[in-house]
Design a protein around this motif. Structure first.
Motif: not given
Length: 74
Positions: A1-5, A43-54
């Motif tokens: 996931m990439i977050v650009q601000a 906005q970046a998290l909308q495309s991911h349901k949940e983060l798993f692992g490290p």
């Protein structure tokens, strides 16, 4: 996931103490910068349901320069 601000990075406010009292030294643009980061992250998290692992985080800031000989260089 990439977050650009995009925008001007602002320092986080920290209380300063003057004559035994806490004094705010927050920059006026700090709140807008924090809001921009939060919006870009949501906005970046909308495309991911949940983060798993490290999870690893890398921050990269790019600042412009008025020196034309340095354009495109670190």
């Amino acid at each position: 996931m990439i977050v650009q601000a995009h925008g001007k990075a602002r320092p986080q406010p920290r209380p300063r103490f003057y004559r035994g009292k806490a004094v705010s030294c927050a920059d006026k643009g700090t709140k807008a910068w924090i809001d921009q980061i939060q919006l870009a992250t949501r906005q970046a998290l909308q495309s991911h349901k949940e983060l798993f692992g490290p999870v690893s985080i890398r921050l990269e800031f790019r600042f412009g320069t008025a020196d034309k000989t340095r354009h495109g260089q670190a």
